[in-house]
Each structure stands twice: as C-alpha cells, then as structure tokens.
Design a protein around this motif. Structure first.
Motif, mmCIF file in Angstrom:
data_model
loop_
_atom_site.group_PDB
_atom_site.id
_atom_site.type_symbol
_atom_site.label_atom_id
_atom_site.label_comp_id
_atom_site.label_asym_id
_atom_site.label_seq_id
_atom_site.Cartn_x
_atom_site.Cartn_y
_atom_site.Cartn_z
ATOM 1 N N TYR A 131 -36.965 59.786 -26.399
ATOM 2 C CA TYR A 131 -36.353 58.637 -27.071
ATOM 3 C C TYR A 131 -37.400 57.541 -27.264
ATOM 4 O O TYR A 131 -37.543 56.975 -28.339
ATOM 5 C CB TYR A 131 -35.172 58.121 -26.252
ATOM 6 C CG TYR A 131 -34.644 56.783 -26.734
ATOM 7 C CD1 TYR A 131 -33.778 56.717 -27.821
ATOM 8 C CD2 TYR A 131 -35.020 55.598 -26.118
ATOM 9 C CE1 TYR A 131 -33.303 55.502 -28.281
ATOM 10 C CE2 TYR A 131 -34.550 54.376 -26.562
ATOM 11 C CZ TYR A 131 -33.693 54.331 -27.654
ATOM 12 O OH TYR A 131 -33.230 53.123 -28.098
ATOM 13 N N TYR A 132 -38.132 57.243 -26.209
ATOM 14 C CA TYR A 132 -39.144 56.193 -26.280
ATOM 15 C C TYR A 132 -40.369 56.635 -27.062
ATOM 16 O O TYR A 132 -41.043 55.817 -27.676
ATOM 17 C CB TYR A 132 -39.523 55.739 -24.868
ATOM 18 C CG TYR A 132 -38.376 55.037 -24.195
ATOM 19 C CD1 TYR A 132 -38.070 53.718 -24.500
ATOM 20 C CD2 TYR A 132 -37.563 55.700 -23.285
ATOM 21 C CE1 TYR A 132 -36.995 53.073 -23.909
ATOM 22 C CE2 TYR A 132 -36.499 55.065 -22.681
ATOM 23 C CZ TYR A 132 -36.216 53.750 -23.004
ATOM 24 O OH TYR A 132 -35.157 53.118 -22.425
ATOM 25 N N LEU A 133 -40.638 57.926 -27.061
ATOM 26 C CA LEU A 133 -41.733 58.476 -27.863
ATOM 27 C C LEU A 133 -41.438 58.240 -29.342
ATOM 28 O O LEU A 133 -42.318 57.851 -30.108
ATOM 29 C CB LEU A 133 -41.895 59.959 -27.558
ATOM 30 C CG LEU A 133 -43.110 60.670 -28.097
ATOM 31 C CD1 LEU A 133 -44.397 60.033 -27.585
ATOM 32 C CD2 LEU A 133 -43.077 62.140 -27.702
ATOM 33 N N THR A 135 -39.241 55.911 -30.596
ATOM 34 C CA THR A 135 -39.086 54.484 -30.926
ATOM 35 C C THR A 135 -40.350 53.674 -30.675
ATOM 36 O O THR A 135 -40.496 52.584 -31.219
ATOM 37 C CB THR A 135 -37.939 53.854 -30.109
ATOM 38 O OG1 THR A 135 -38.277 53.889 -28.724
ATOM 39 C CG2 THR A 135 -36.626 54.561 -30.364
ATOM 40 N N GLY A 136 -41.233 54.190 -29.812
ATOM 41 C CA GLY A 136 -42.459 53.465 -29.496
ATOM 42 C C GLY A 136 -42.270 52.340 -28.494
ATOM 43 O O GLY A 136 -43.189 51.556 -28.259
ATOM 44 N N ASN A 137 -41.090 52.221 -27.886
ATOM 45 C CA ASN A 137 -40.809 51.153 -26.922
ATOM 46 C C ASN A 137 -41.143 51.598 -25.501
ATOM 47 O O ASN A 137 -40.288 51.618 -24.625
ATOM 48 C CB ASN A 137 -39.335 50.745 -27.007
ATOM 49 C CG ASN A 137 -38.991 50.117 -28.334
ATOM 50 O OD1 ASN A 137 -39.822 49.467 -28.947
ATOM 51 N ND2 ASN A 137 -37.775 50.322 -28.777
ATOM 52 N N ILE A 138 -42.392 51.920 -25.266
ATOM 53 C CA ILE A 138 -42.799 52.475 -23.978
ATOM 54 C C ILE A 138 -42.689 51.427 -22.872
ATOM 55 O O ILE A 138 -42.329 51.755 -21.742
ATOM 56 C CB ILE A 138 -44.207 53.084 -24.078
ATOM 57 C CG1 ILE A 138 -44.109 54.287 -25.030
ATOM 58 C CG2 ILE A 138 -44.740 53.504 -22.723
ATOM 59 C CD1 ILE A 138 -45.407 54.865 -25.463
ATOM 60 N N ASP A 139 -42.944 50.155 -23.186
ATOM 61 C CA ASP A 139 -42.775 49.105 -22.173
ATOM 62 C C ASP A 139 -41.325 49.036 -21.705
ATOM 63 O O ASP A 139 -41.055 48.812 -20.528
ATOM 64 C CB ASP A 139 -43.197 47.742 -22.724
ATOM 65 C CG ASP A 139 -44.700 47.636 -22.936
ATOM 66 O OD1 ASP A 139 -45.437 48.453 -22.339
ATOM 67 O OD2 ASP A 139 -45.126 46.747 -23.696
ATOM 68 N N GLU A 140 -40.403 49.251 -22.614
ATOM 69 C CA GLU A 140 -38.977 49.252 -22.273
ATOM 70 C C GLU A 140 -38.668 50.406 -21.304
ATOM 71 O O GLU A 140 -37.865 50.265 -20.389
ATOM 72 C CB GLU A 140 -38.143 49.391 -23.548
ATOM 73 C CG GLU A 140 -36.660 49.252 -23.343
ATOM 74 C CD GLU A 140 -35.886 49.401 -24.648
ATOM 75 O OE1 GLU A 140 -34.842 50.061 -24.626
ATOM 76 O OE2 GLU A 140 -36.340 48.860 -25.681
ATOM 77 N N TYR A 141 -39.323 51.535 -21.509
ATOM 78 C CA TYR A 141 -39.111 52.688 -20.632
ATOM 79 C C TYR A 141 -39.620 52.402 -19.225
ATOM 80 O O TYR A 141 -38.972 52.714 -18.243
ATOM 81 C CB TYR A 141 -39.789 53.920 -21.215
ATOM 82 C CG TYR A 141 -39.314 55.226 -20.615
ATOM 83 C CD1 TYR A 141 -37.975 55.441 -20.310
ATOM 84 C CD2 TYR A 141 -40.200 56.256 -20.370
ATOM 85 C CE1 TYR A 141 -37.536 56.636 -19.783
ATOM 86 C CE2 TYR A 141 -39.762 57.465 -19.844
ATOM 87 C CZ TYR A 141 -38.434 57.654 -19.550
ATOM 88 O OH TYR A 141 -38.005 58.834 -19.024
#
Length: 150
Positions: A131-133, A135-141
């Motif tokens: 999911y984060y891959l 969306t690119g929201n790795i900091d959120e992960y």
C-alpha cells in the motif's frame, strides 16, 4: 530456505529470528523472487524494500520473523484462492507452534486486509507494505509501525 519446487510457483517458508518478539505475516510471496527465495530475503524487491528498512531503523528486524499465510506464489501475484488458504493454514499453524517454543509471548503482526480477513488469530493489524509502496507515503508507514508495534 526453500521447501519444495512446484512447477510455475515458488514455495517457501519464512525466515528470521526463531525466538521472535514479532511474527510478520503477509499474504503470500510476491512476484519478486531472488535466487529462488520469496521477497522477504531481498530488500531490493517488492514490499521488503519498504518494510525492512523501517524495521532496521527501529531495531525490530533482528527481533522478528517473516512469513506468509499462503506459502506459494500466485499467477500474476493475484489473491490466493480460499482452497489455497485452507491448504497452507496447516503449515502456518505448525510454523507458529515452533516459533512459540522460542518465545511464548511473541506477537502476530497481520499485514493487510487479506491476512486480517483470512487469519483468525489475535494480532496487531497494519497495512500491507505494498500500500505504501504504491502511495509513496513511507513516512506514514513508519509512524504506523511505531504506533502499533513498538
């Protein structure tokens, strides 16, 4: 290590700490296979390139074991069938029994909706790294992991 070869699929069990504090359970090995092994052993491919660096930063990687609900790849990385989930569940249960001998207090971490919907064990639910891959929201992960696991 690899359990067996099945024509058209790679089948394998998990890897990591055999007395884990956390057991991360994904859906099934993805398309990315490195040297015949599922993506858990390869930080450069698939979901592992998102999850493993975060766990290393939090010093959780060495305290964890990584496996999948279904132990075989699927065609085009599609969702595993109900029959496949039922078949592999016996292997997952045995794998968890072995790990529990090393740490009776280990915690299950269910990654993603598919695992949550198909695994009737108590555990911590987090979004799947894919999911984060996407969306690119790795900091959120990383924040989700800090909040729910640490």
């Amino acid at each position: 290590f690899k359990m067996m070869n099945t024509p058209g699929h790679t089948v394998g069990i998990g890897s990591g700490n055999l007395s884990p504090d956390y057991v991360f359970i994904g859906q099934n090995p993805g398309d990315s296979i490195s040297n015949g092994y599922p993506v858990w052993s390869n930080e450069k491919d698939g979901s592992s390139k998102v999850l493993l660096p975060i766990l290393q930063t939090l010093n959780l990687d060495v305290r964890s074991y990584f496996t999948n609900l279904v132990k075989s790849t699927t065609i085009d990385n599609s969702k595993p069938s109900e029959e496949s989930v039922k078949f592999w569940r016996t292997y997952l249960d045995e794998e968890l029994k072995i790990l529990k001998m090393g740490n009776p207090n280990m915690k299950i971490v269910k990654m993603g909706k598919f695992v949550e919907d198909n695994l009737d064990l108590d555990g911590i639910k987090i979004k799947h790294p894919a999911y984060y891959l996407r969306t690119g929201n790795i900091d959120e992960y990383e924040n989700e992991i800090r909040e729910k696991i640490r």
